[in-house]
Design a protein around this motif. Structure first.
Motif, PDB file in Angstrom:
ATOM      1  N   GLY A 165       1.066  -1.158  -0.163  1.00  0.00           N
ATOM      2  CA  GLY A 165       0.177   0.236  -0.006  1.00  0.00           C
ATOM      3  C   GLY A 165       0.781   1.335  -0.056  1.00  0.00           C
ATOM      4  O   GLY A 165       2.021   1.208   0.166  1.00  0.00           O
ATOM      5  N   LYS A 166       0.182   2.439  -0.295  1.00  0.00           N
ATOM      6  CA  LYS A 166       1.008   3.535  -0.057  1.00  0.00           C
ATOM      7  C   LYS A 166       1.197   4.023   1.386  1.00  0.00           C
ATOM      8  O   LYS A 166       0.635   3.498   2.330  1.00  0.00           O
ATOM      9  N   ARG A 167       2.426   4.577   1.299  1.00  0.00           N
ATOM     10  CA  ARG A 167       2.822   5.151   2.688  1.00  0.00           C
ATOM     11  C   ARG A 167       2.951   6.486   2.753  1.00  0.00           C
ATOM     12  O   ARG A 167       3.686   7.216   2.103  1.00  0.00           O
ATOM     13  N   ILE A 168       2.465   7.346   3.652  1.00  0.00           N
ATOM     14  CA  ILE A 168       2.886   8.752   3.841  1.00  0.00           C
ATOM     15  C   ILE A 168       3.510   9.004   5.208  1.00  0.00           C
ATOM     16  O   ILE A 168       2.906   8.490   6.345  1.00  0.00           O
ATOM     17  N   GLN A 169       4.431   9.603   5.346  1.00  0.00           N
ATOM     18  CA  GLN A 169       5.187   9.747   6.476  1.00  0.00           C
ATOM     19  C   GLN A 169       5.235  11.101   6.848  1.00  0.00           C
ATOM     20  O   GLN A 169       5.354  12.077   6.030  1.00  0.00           O
ATOM     21  N   LEU A 170       4.311  11.605   8.171  1.00  0.00           N
ATOM     22  CA  LEU A 170       4.287  12.687   8.602  1.00  0.00           C
ATOM     23  C   LEU A 170       5.420  12.978   9.527  1.00  0.00           C
ATOM     24  O   LEU A 170       5.235  12.015  10.660  1.00  0.00           O
ATOM     25  N   ALA A 215      -3.350  -2.406   5.684  1.00  0.00           N
ATOM     26  CA  ALA A 215      -2.365  -3.380   6.306  1.00  0.00           C
ATOM     27  C   ALA A 215      -1.576  -4.250   5.313  1.00  0.00           C
ATOM     28  O   ALA A 215      -2.129  -4.680   4.125  1.00  0.00           O
ATOM     29  N   PRO A 216      -0.288  -4.581   5.567  1.00  0.00           N
ATOM     30  CA  PRO A 216       0.566  -5.446   4.769  1.00  0.00           C
ATOM     31  C   PRO A 216      -0.077  -6.758   4.311  1.00  0.00           C
ATOM     32  O   PRO A 216      -0.946  -7.235   5.190  1.00  0.00           O
ATOM     33  N   GLY A 217      -0.088  -6.961   3.052  1.00  0.00           N
ATOM     34  CA  GLY A 217      -0.826  -8.187   2.774  1.00  0.00           C
ATOM     35  C   GLY A 217      -2.136  -7.980   1.985  1.00  0.00           C
ATOM     36  O   GLY A 217      -2.717  -9.160   1.659  1.00  0.00           O
ATOM     37  N   TYR A 218      -2.603  -6.790   2.206  1.00  0.00           N
ATOM     38  CA  TYR A 218      -3.949  -6.588   1.573  1.00  0.00           C
ATOM     39  C   TYR A 218      -3.969  -5.682   0.448  1.00  0.00           C
ATOM     40  O   TYR A 218      -2.795  -5.007   0.278  1.00  0.00           O
ATOM     41  N   TYR A 219      -5.020  -5.652  -0.385  1.00  0.00           N
ATOM     42  CA  TYR A 219      -5.072  -4.664  -1.413  1.00  0.00           C
ATOM     43  C   TYR A 219      -5.304  -3.116  -1.070  1.00  0.00           C
ATOM     44  O   TYR A 219      -6.231  -3.195   0.021  1.00  0.00           O
ATOM     45  N   SER A 220      -5.125  -2.490  -1.772  1.00  0.00           N
ATOM     46  CA  SER A 220      -5.169  -0.970  -1.842  1.00  0.00           C
ATOM     47  C   SER A 220      -5.932  -0.702  -2.895  1.00  0.00           C
ATOM     48  O   SER A 220      -5.362  -0.992  -4.161  1.00  0.00           O
ATOM     49  N   PHE A 266      -7.792   5.724  -0.166  1.00  0.00           N
ATOM     50  CA  PHE A 266      -6.876   6.219   0.893  1.00  0.00           C
ATOM     51  C   PHE A 266      -6.584   7.666   0.836  1.00  0.00           C
ATOM     52  O   PHE A 266      -6.896   8.538   1.560  1.00  0.00           O
ATOM     53  N   ILE A 267      -6.058   8.106  -0.582  1.00  0.00           N
ATOM     54  CA  ILE A 267      -5.791   9.571  -0.705  1.00  0.00           C
ATOM     55  C   ILE A 267      -6.712  10.409  -0.951  1.00  0.00           C
ATOM     56  O   ILE A 267      -6.728  11.581  -0.224  1.00  0.00           O
ATOM     57  N   GLN A 268      -7.976   9.892  -1.562  1.00  0.00           N
ATOM     58  CA  GLN A 268      -9.301  10.813  -1.688  1.00  0.00           C
ATOM     59  C   GLN A 268      -9.563  11.219  -0.204  1.00  0.00           C
ATOM     60  O   GLN A 268      -9.924  12.389   0.006  1.00  0.00           O
ATOM     61  N   VAL A 274     -15.808  -5.520  -1.774  1.00  0.00           N
ATOM     62  CA  VAL A 274     -14.391  -5.565  -0.989  1.00  0.00           C
ATOM     63  C   VAL A 274     -14.222  -4.164  -0.221  1.00  0.00           C
ATOM     64  O   VAL A 274     -15.168  -3.125  -0.723  1.00  0.00           O
ATOM     65  N   ARG A 275     -13.625  -4.194   0.834  1.00  0.00           N
ATOM     66  CA  ARG A 275     -13.460  -3.017   1.630  1.00  0.00           C
ATOM     67  C   ARG A 275     -11.914  -2.974   1.752  1.00  0.00           C
ATOM     68  O   ARG A 275     -11.177  -3.811   1.657  1.00  0.00           O
ATOM     69  N   GLN A 276     -11.582  -1.683   2.522  1.00  0.00           N
ATOM     70  CA  GLN A 276      -9.936  -1.504   2.633  1.00  0.00           C
ATOM     71  C   GLN A 276      -9.895  -1.061   4.102  1.00  0.00           C
ATOM     72  O   GLN A 276     -10.921  -0.215   4.361  1.00  0.00           O
ATOM     73  N   MET A 277      -8.814  -1.426   4.740  1.00  0.00           N
ATOM     74  CA  MET A 277      -8.724  -0.942   6.278  1.00  0.00           C
ATOM     75  C   MET A 277      -7.246  -0.208   6.120  1.00  0.00           C
ATOM     76  O   MET A 277      -6.398  -1.011   6.042  1.00  0.00           O
ATOM     77  N   PRO A 278      -7.240   1.246   6.263  1.00  0.00           N
ATOM     78  CA  PRO A 278      -5.693   1.663   6.306  1.00  0.00           C
ATOM     79  C   PRO A 278      -5.234   1.207   8.177  1.00  0.00           C
ATOM     80  O   PRO A 278      -5.887   0.847   8.939  1.00  0.00           O
ATOM     81  N   CYS A 279      -3.849   1.519   8.028  1.00  0.00           N
ATOM     82  CA  CYS A 279      -3.210   1.372   9.398  1.00  0.00           C
ATOM     83  C   CYS A 279      -2.191   2.163   9.552  1.00  0.00           C
ATOM     84  O   CYS A 279      -1.437   2.752   8.440  1.00  0.00           O
ATOM     85  N   HIS A 280      -1.853   2.487  10.668  1.00  0.00           N
ATOM     86  CA  HIS A 280      -1.095   3.530  11.045  1.00  0.00           C
ATOM     87  C   HIS A 280       0.107   3.179  12.253  1.00  0.00           C
ATOM     88  O   HIS A 280      -0.415   2.286  13.139  1.00  0.00           O
ATOM     89  N   VAL A 281       1.209   3.902  12.084  1.00  0.00           N
ATOM     90  CA  VAL A 281       2.065   3.663  13.451  1.00  0.00           C
ATOM     91  C   VAL A 281       2.257   5.105  13.850  1.00  0.00           C
ATOM     92  O   VAL A 281       2.729   5.673  13.364  1.00  0.00           O
TER      93      VAL A 281
END
Length: 131
Positions: free
Chosen positions: A1-6, A45-50, A60-62, A101-108
């Motif tokens: 998936g895409k990663r944005i680092q703030l 999440a890793p291993g899932y589709y974006s 996600f970006i939208q 299908v749905r998508q679930m973002p994840c964050h650290v």
């Protein structure tokens, strides 16, 4: 998936035991871990589709841009990203081969405090002139 680092204040290279960043409160030095003040966000999440819309771009970006435009300056990043999670996970879906299908973002979140963004008004939004 895409990663944005703030990246907030006090961030340094993450990895070694490097503790170069130091804040002073009164006269006592306080060490900040090298990995502090990072917020890493993944479209899924890793291993899932974006997923993405062929004309509007990734879900996600939208949602991320809409939430940031609407709530920056009023809410901190962690709160806004919870809104992004909810909207992407519950508000968007697509049917592929007869299955939704749905998508679930994840964050650290390694922030040591609240992080706020202040954005200028969107160019497509008119603001009152206040006469």
């Amino acid at each position: 998936g895409k990663r944005i680092q703030l990246r907030g204040t006090g961030a340094a290279r993450c990895g070694g035991g490097d503790m170069d960043d130091v804040e002073r409160q009164s006269e006592r030095p306080i060490s900040i871990p090298a990995c502090a003040d990072f917020y890493i966000s993944y479209a899924t999440a890793p291993g899932y589709y974006s997923y993405r819309n062929t004309t509007r771009g990734s879900w996600f970006i939208q949602v991320l841009t809409e939430v940031m435009w609407k709530y920056s300056g009023m809410e901190d990043v962690a709160t806004m990203m919870t809104r992004v999670n909810r909207e992407v996970a519950l508000g968007l879906h697509h049917r592929i081969n007869g299955e939704y299908v749905r998508q679930m973002p994840c964050h650290v979140n390694m922030l040591t405090g609240s992080l706020f963004f202040l954005f200028l008004p969107r160019p497509d939004v008119t603001t009152p002139t206040g006469t």
